[in-house]
Design a protein around this motif. Sequence first.
Motif, mmCIF file in Angstrom:
data_model
loop_
_atom_site.group_PDB
_atom_site.id
_atom_site.type_symbol
_atom_site.label_atom_id
_atom_site.label_comp_id
_atom_site.label_asym_id
_atom_site.label_seq_id
_atom_site.Cartn_x
_atom_site.Cartn_y
_atom_site.Cartn_z
ATOM 1 N N SER A 81 -3.916 24.615 73.837
ATOM 2 C CA SER A 81 -3.080 24.585 72.360
ATOM 3 C C SER A 81 -1.640 25.108 72.635
ATOM 4 O O SER A 81 -0.759 24.392 72.106
ATOM 5 C CB SER A 81 -3.704 25.456 71.323
ATOM 6 N N LEU A 85 1.948 22.464 72.111
ATOM 7 C CA LEU A 85 3.158 23.145 71.267
ATOM 8 C C LEU A 85 4.285 23.198 72.140
ATOM 9 O O LEU A 85 5.451 22.324 71.823
ATOM 10 C CB LEU A 85 2.915 24.378 70.585
ATOM 11 N N LEU A 96 6.358 31.065 70.481
ATOM 12 C CA LEU A 96 5.048 31.189 70.535
ATOM 13 C C LEU A 96 4.688 32.619 71.123
ATOM 14 O O LEU A 96 5.274 33.268 71.961
ATOM 15 C CB LEU A 96 4.438 30.407 71.681
ATOM 16 N N ILE A 201 3.159 21.108 63.022
ATOM 17 C CA ILE A 201 2.178 21.767 64.070
ATOM 18 C C ILE A 201 0.888 21.497 63.876
ATOM 19 O O ILE A 201 0.058 21.046 64.856
ATOM 20 C CB ILE A 201 2.420 23.528 63.758
ATOM 21 N N LEU A 205 -1.596 19.632 66.939
ATOM 22 C CA LEU A 205 -2.869 20.629 67.121
ATOM 23 C C LEU A 205 -4.287 19.842 66.415
ATOM 24 O O LEU A 205 -5.094 20.322 67.068
ATOM 25 C CB LEU A 205 -2.642 22.008 66.790
#
Length: 325
Positions: A81, A85, A96, A201, A205
Motif C-alpha cells: 500500500s 502511494l 507517509l 488516496i 488504494l
Amino acid sequence: MKTIIVKPTPRVIKKAVKLLLAGEIVAFPTETVYGLGANALDVNAINKIFAVKNRPNDNPLIVHVSSINQASLLVKEISPSAKILMDNFWPGPLTLVIKKSSIVSNSVTAGLDSVAIRMPSNKIALELIKKAKVPLAAPSANSSTKPSPTRAEHVFEDLNKKIPLIIDGGICDIGIESTVIDMTKKPFTILRPGNITKEQIEEVLCGKVIVHSINKNQVKAKAPGMKYKHYSPKAKVILFKTKNDLLSNSAVNYAIIGLNCNGIVGNKLIYSFDSVEEYIKNIFSTFRLIDKLGIKTVYVQTVKEKGKGLALMNRLKKAASVILV
Ligand code: TXA
Ligand code: MG
C-alpha cells in the motif's frame, strides 16, 4: 549569525550542501511551504532545528528524500500500500508515516518507532537532497506557533540571525503543508489533511481511509499553549459562512478573508480569492499580513469540507478561536 537570502543558482546549491554536510541548517522552498532542513542522520544538526524553531521536542520531524530507494533505507519495510502511494503521489505533497529503521534517530521521531517521509516535487528541494546525498529532516521554516512560511521573506521574519542561509525559490505553489498519512496500522489514518485528498488516496488504494476532523468543541476548548495552537495569527480569527453571520458581529478594526466575497460588507479590508486553490495558496501569507497591519479581528469564511477544502478547513479551525456557523 548573519542570515542571507539568495536565489537558487548552482553556486548557492553547492554552498547549501556544504553547510548541510557541516551540520548547519538551511531553509529551502518546497511545493507546500518553506522547510528548515538538516542532515537527517546528524543528531546535532537535528537538535539545532528544534532550538531555532523553539519547537517542543515531542513533535517529530518529516524526513525528505529524493528517491524511493533512499526512503527504503529509513524504514523497516515498504508495504504494497505504501508503495502504491509513493508511485502515485511522489514526488509531491504526501508524507507517509512508516515503522522506522535503526538508522533513524529518536531525535527525528521524538522517540516514536515510526518515521514520517516525503519526496518533495519542488525542483530546488529535490536537487538539494540529491546533491547532499543524505535525507533532509525539515519542519516548516516558521518559528513555532507562527503560520507556515510560503515566501522566503516569511522565513527571514521568523529566523533572521538564527540560520545562515535561506534559498529563495519564490512563492510556494500549494501554500499549506503536506498530507500526512499513518500507514503503521489499518485502517490507514490521515493525521493532517493536505493537497493530496482523502478521495485521491482512497481511489488508488481501492479502500477507505480515516481522517480525524476537528470539531467545534475542540475549537472552543482551545487555550494558548495547547497542542492545537498552531498556524495562528495574533489577530482573533472568527470563522463565518455567509454574510448573515457577520451582521451582528462587527468589531471595530477588522478584516475579512473569503471565497468570492468582495463587496460583502461595505468598505472593510477584504481579501477575496477566486478558488479554493488560491485561498489555500494565500491563507498563511494573508494571516501574516493582517498581523503586520495590526488588525485585531479577522473574519474568515469557511469552505465545504471535501477534497482540498478539508485541508483548508483544518488550518482555519486550528487558527480560529470562534466559529459562528
Ligand atoms: O509540507 C510539509 O510537510 C512541510 C514541508 C517543509 O515539507 N513540512 C512540515 O513539517 O509541515 P512540520 O514539522 O511542520 O510538520 C510535520 C508533521 C507534524 O504534524 C508531526 O507531528 C507529523 O508531521 N509527524 C512527523 N513524524 C511523525 C510520526 N512518526 N508519526 C506521526 N506524525 C508525525
Ligand atoms: Mg509546521
